[in-house]
Design an enzyme around this catalytic site. Structure first.
Site, short mmCIF file in Angstrom:
data_model
loop_
_atom_site.label_atom_id
_atom_site.label_comp_id
_atom_site.label_asym_id
_atom_site.label_seq_id
_atom_site.Cartn_x
_atom_site.Cartn_y
_atom_site.Cartn_z
CG HIS A 98 -6.06 1.39 -0.40
ND1 HIS A 98 -4.90 2.06 -0.74
CD2 HIS A 98 -5.68 0.37 0.42
CE1 HIS A 98 -3.87 1.47 -0.16
NE2 HIS A 98 -4.31 0.45 0.54
CB CYS A 153 -0.92 0.01 1.21
SG CYS A 153 -1.86 -1.50 1.41
#
Lengths: 117, 376
Positions: free
Chosen positions: B318, B79
């Site tokens: 995301h 991430c």
């Protein structure tokens, strides 16, 4: 891109009956859930050691998603094995157990380490 | 050299399964170049963050906007891939290696997964069924038990960030914000985490151009990149906290600033518990208090320390490799007073944090913390 049908090696801890067959560093004494030759902390030589069956739940959580062969709900927990490593396990019967709960390895289910409280 | 951000851009964020992944990135790169009033020939090097992008994606993306023939690096740090790209870009400028560097992040999850991210089967915990919501749910249950808190403290994070996201026209989820009761009543996903406490699976791209400070821009006061240490048996701290704390400490030390200097922050809220743990690991709240700060409005828009004014990962979405650069873009807009209805009044110093992924036995794969702005 060629396709392959080889199943990759199973990375989960090896369980023999009700214990995890891991290793411990002869230098810094760090326990590990896997059979390592050298310690990832100090590069010392590791020797095989069996951990469990007892341990303490660090945390647990019910999972409401299908993951691989596991149908929801199922319960995962991080367990600190007695004088041993922290391992990820499946809890039986399904249901969250509070941190600090004593559990015991009872075997595996399709390779997953299974504990009961 | 004192690196500064001279241009930012993003695509829209959402599900775009029929788009070409390159086109998502091109939208972001062109906006960043226009924002900086630069041409492709002005860029000396590029760092491209992507987790599930196809092989060759970095060069394919860049060649389509005239960025060929320069050093190109692809970065995968889960991430935090985009934020690591930004960290490396600013480092290349700070050390004098390059004058202007492009950081790009791009992801198209809608063509890779039908549902949530499938855990990596060659990782021991992934093979044992530890989907990412479950990883965070384990931390949430430990945190709630440790501090004797009710799951409602988690829901306040979702309500706060979805309110901010409702004012972000680029956000994946920009609809009316839910109530705490609606968050708690939404579909259970893992442990205390319900559907509205989980970020959506998002496609999108973001780009940041770092200059050497001679052409203005938003200063990057400090940036720190820490990969996770071993997460050992007996550790009482929830997963990732030590890594975030280490990255933050390095930034405070390098900048001579501290948590009290921060006016606005964007941080990793892939799941509500993530923002709570990160807020505390960064030193912005006392242990056990981050949820209460959200409930009391302290970390909401209009509060003393707004966190995730973009709507965060929970609302903006995301797109893994793009997330960190979308966070940076939001903070640049905040520091330039260009954030419209979600503007944080008087924002002068901004904190950026992204936490990347999990691997068995490691306290997070990667964490980047950066401090931007800093006018006193």
């Amino acid at each position: 891109m060629p396709s392959v049908t080889v199943e990759p090696a199973d990375p989960r801890p090896l369980v023999d009956g009700d214990v995890v067959v891991g290793s411990r560093c002869t230098g810094c004494t760090r326990p590990d859930a896997w059979q390592r030759e050298r310690c990832p902390a100090c590069l010392g030589v590791c020797v095989s050691e069996r951990f469990g069956p007892g341990g303490i739940v660090w945390s647990s959580a019910d999972v409401h998603l299908a993951v691989g062969h596991r149908e929801p709900p199922f319960t995962l927990a991080q367990v600190d094995l007695d004088d041993g490593p922290r391992v990820l396990v499946t809890v039986r019967p399904t249901g969250e157990v509070p941190p600090g709960t004593r559990v015991r390895i009872v075997g595996t289910d399709d390779g997953d380490v299974v504990v009961e409280s | 050299m004192n690196p500064s951000i001279v241009g930012v851009g993003t695509s829209a964020f959402g599900r775009f399964p029929t788009a070409r992944i390159e086109s998502l990135a091109h939208t972001a790169i062109v906006e960043a170049l226009d924002d900086a009033a630069l041409r492709p020939g002005d860029i000396d090097a590029a760092y491209v963050g992507s987790v599930f992008g196809p092989a060759g994606i970095a060069n394919r993306v860049l060649a389509g906007v005239g960025l060929a023939g320069i050093p190109v690096y692809r970065i995968e740090a889960a991430c935090a891939s985009g934020t690591v790209a930004l960290h490396e870009a600013q480092r290349a400028v700070r050390t004098g290696m390059h004058r202007r560097v492009l950081a790009v992040g791009v992801e198209q999850l809608s063509v890779v997964f039908d549902g949530p991210i499938v855990p990596e089967p060659t990782d021991p915990e992934g093979r044992s069924g530890l989907a990412l919501p479950a990883l965070y749910a384990l931390q949430a249950n430990r945190y709630l038990a440790e501090h004797g808190l009710d799951p409602a403290v988690l829901a306040h994070i979702a309500v706060k960030n979805k309110f901010a996201g409702s004012m972000n026209e680029r956000a994946h989820l920009s609809g009316a914000p839910p109530s705490v009761e609606q968050v708690l009543a939404s579909r259970p996903i893992a442990g205390p985490l319900t559907l509205l406490q989980c970020c959506p699976m998002t496609d999108g791209a973001a780009a940041v151009i770092v200059g050497d400070g001679t052409e203005g821009g938003v200063p990057i006061l400090a940036s720190s990149f820490v990969s996770g240490p071993a997460w050992e048996s007996g550790s009482d701290e929830p997963w990732s906290m030590r890594t975030v704390s280490a990255a933050a400490s390095a930034v405070w030390e390098a900048s001579g600033r501290g948590p009290d200097d921060v006016d606005v922050a964007e941080m990793h809220d892939a799941f509500t518990i993530g923002e709570i743990l990160t807020t505390e690991a960064l030193g912005l709240a006392e242990p056990g208090m981050a949820g209460r700060l959200a409930a009391e409005g302290v970390t909401a828009l209009g509060g003393r320390l707004p966190i995730n004014p973009s709507g965060g990962l929970l609302s903006r979405g995301h797109p893994l490799g793009a997330t960190g650069l979308a966070q940076a873009a939001e903070l640049v807009w905040q520091l330039r007073s260009q954030s419209g209805r979600r503007q944080v009044d008087g924002a002068r110093t901004a904190l950026l944090e992204t936490m990347g992924g999990g691997a068995a036995g490691v306290d997070g794969n990667a964490c980047v913390v950066a401090l931007l702005g800093g006018d006193r």
